[in-house]
Write a protein that holds these residues in place. Structure first.
Motif, PDB file in Angstrom:
ATOM      1  N   PRO A 162       8.948   9.230   2.376  1.00  0.00           N
ATOM      2  CA  PRO A 162      10.412   9.245   2.271  1.00  0.00           C
ATOM      3  C   PRO A 162      10.965   7.882   1.832  1.00  0.00           C
ATOM      4  N   GLU A 163      12.041   7.922   1.054  1.00  0.00           N
ATOM      5  CA  GLU A 163      12.666   6.683   0.584  1.00  0.00           C
ATOM      6  C   GLU A 163      13.146   5.823   1.750  1.00  0.00           C
ATOM      7  N   LYS A 164      13.602   6.462   2.805  1.00  0.00           N
ATOM      8  CA  LYS A 164      14.052   5.732   3.990  1.00  0.00           C
ATOM      9  C   LYS A 164      12.902   4.898   4.573  1.00  0.00           C
ATOM     10  N   THR A 165      11.703   5.465   4.578  1.00  0.00           N
ATOM     11  CA  THR A 165      10.526   4.747   5.079  1.00  0.00           C
ATOM     12  C   THR A 165      10.186   3.579   4.171  1.00  0.00           C
ATOM     13  N   LEU A 166      10.241   3.809   2.859  1.00  0.00           N
ATOM     14  CA  LEU A 166       9.946   2.728   1.915  1.00  0.00           C
ATOM     15  C   LEU A 166      10.946   1.580   2.068  1.00  0.00           C
ATOM     16  N   LEU A 167      12.219   1.906   2.233  1.00  0.00           N
ATOM     17  CA  LEU A 167      13.222   0.855   2.393  1.00  0.00           C
ATOM     18  C   LEU A 167      13.070   0.123   3.721  1.00  0.00           C
ATOM     19  N   THR A 168      12.703   0.846   4.769  1.00  0.00           N
ATOM     20  CA  THR A 168      12.518   0.208   6.075  1.00  0.00           C
ATOM     21  C   THR A 168      11.348  -0.769   6.040  1.00  0.00           C
ATOM     22  N   ILE A 169      10.218  -0.336   5.479  1.00  0.00           N
ATOM     23  CA  ILE A 169       9.075  -1.253   5.407  1.00  0.00           C
ATOM     24  C   ILE A 169       9.384  -2.408   4.446  1.00  0.00           C
ATOM     25  N   SER A 170      10.253  -2.161   3.459  1.00  0.00           N
ATOM     26  CA  SER A 170      10.654  -3.230   2.542  1.00  0.00           C
ATOM     27  C   SER A 170      11.461  -4.309   3.250  1.00  0.00           C
ATOM     28  N   LEU A 171      12.189  -3.915   4.271  1.00  0.00           N
ATOM     29  CA  LEU A 171      12.960  -4.884   5.046  1.00  0.00           C
ATOM     30  C   LEU A 171      12.036  -5.850   5.786  1.00  0.00           C
ATOM     31  N   PHE A 172      10.924  -5.344   6.297  1.00  0.00           N
ATOM     32  CA  PHE A 172      10.009  -6.174   7.085  1.00  0.00           C
ATOM     33  C   PHE A 172       8.897  -6.804   6.253  1.00  0.00           C
ATOM     34  N   GLY A 173       8.561  -6.203   5.121  1.00  0.00           N
ATOM     35  CA  GLY A 173       7.522  -6.735   4.235  1.00  0.00           C
ATOM     36  C   GLY A 173       7.999  -6.730   2.798  1.00  0.00           C
ATOM     37  N   PRO A 174       9.040  -7.508   2.486  1.00  0.00           N
ATOM     38  CA  PRO A 174       9.657  -7.398   1.161  1.00  0.00           C
ATOM     39  C   PRO A 174       8.803  -7.929   0.013  1.00  0.00           C
ATOM     40  N   ILE A 175       7.974  -8.889   0.281  1.00  0.00           N
ATOM     41  CA  ILE A 175       7.146  -9.434  -0.796  1.00  0.00           C
ATOM     42  C   ILE A 175       6.133  -8.395  -1.244  1.00  0.00           C
ATOM     43  N   ALA A 213       0.821  -1.211   0.000  1.00  0.00           N
ATOM     44  CA  ALA A 213       0.000   0.000   0.000  1.00  0.00           C
ATOM     45  C   ALA A 213       0.859   1.267   0.000  1.00  0.00           C
ATOM     46  N   LEU A 214       1.973   1.262   0.729  1.00  0.00           N
ATOM     47  CA  LEU A 214       2.840   2.442   0.755  1.00  0.00           C
ATOM     48  C   LEU A 214       3.455   2.723  -0.610  1.00  0.00           C
ATOM     49  N   TYR A 215       3.814   1.690  -1.339  1.00  0.00           N
ATOM     50  CA  TYR A 215       4.347   1.902  -2.686  1.00  0.00           C
ATOM     51  C   TYR A 215       3.270   2.490  -3.595  1.00  0.00           C
ATOM     52  N   GLY A 216       2.039   2.008  -3.468  1.00  0.00           N
ATOM     53  CA  GLY A 216       0.942   2.567  -4.247  1.00  0.00           C
ATOM     54  C   GLY A 216       0.646   4.002  -3.858  1.00  0.00           C
ATOM     55  N   LEU A 217       0.657   4.291  -2.562  1.00  0.00           N
ATOM     56  CA  LEU A 217       0.408   5.644  -2.079  1.00  0.00           C
ATOM     57  C   LEU A 217       1.488   6.606  -2.573  1.00  0.00           C
ATOM     58  N   ASP A 218       2.742   6.188  -2.498  1.00  0.00           N
ATOM     59  CA  ASP A 218       3.824   7.048  -2.938  1.00  0.00           C
ATOM     60  C   ASP A 218       3.748   7.301  -4.439  1.00  0.00           C
ATOM     61  N   LYS A 219       3.392   6.294  -5.219  1.00  0.00           N
ATOM     62  CA  LYS A 219       3.254   6.487  -6.662  1.00  0.00           C
ATOM     63  C   LYS A 219       2.126   7.476  -6.961  1.00  0.00           C
TER      64      LYS A 219
END
Length: 90
Positions: free
Chosen positions: A39-52, A22-28
């Motif tokens: 922020p990119e830092k937030t996207l990368l952090t959530i990617s660490l915990f929810g990479p799929i 959802a965050l990737y969709g929201l950011d787009k």
């Protein structure tokens, strides 16, 4: 008891991946409207915990696919999670 812990873990893991997607969709969406962005830092952090969810969000929304840090780190996070699952099941 152990089954309950596994079920709770799966729900939490699924929720993290859903939030990541959802965050990737929201950011787009925000990028298209040229307003405040996640922020990119937030996207990368959530990617660490929810990479799929992050990887699926990147592909679905075609977002952050040209940035090398996202292009390589997010699939790397998916790989690490898959290796952890394999290791825990052995």
């Amino acid at each position: 008891m152990v089954e309950t812990v596994y079920i709770i873990f799966l729900f939490i893991y699924a929720a993290l991946n859903a939030v990541s997607f959802a965050l990737y969709g929201l950011d787009k969406s925000k990028a298209r409207k040229k307003i405040w962005r996640v922020p990119e830092k937030t996207l990368l952090t959530i990617s660490l915990f929810g990479p799929i969810g992050a990887w699926l969000g990147m592909m679905q929304f075609r977002h952050k696919t040209q940035k090398p840090i996202f292009r390589y780190l997010v699939p790397g996070f998916v790989g690490v999670h898959l290796l952890l699952v394999l290791w825990l099941n052995l």
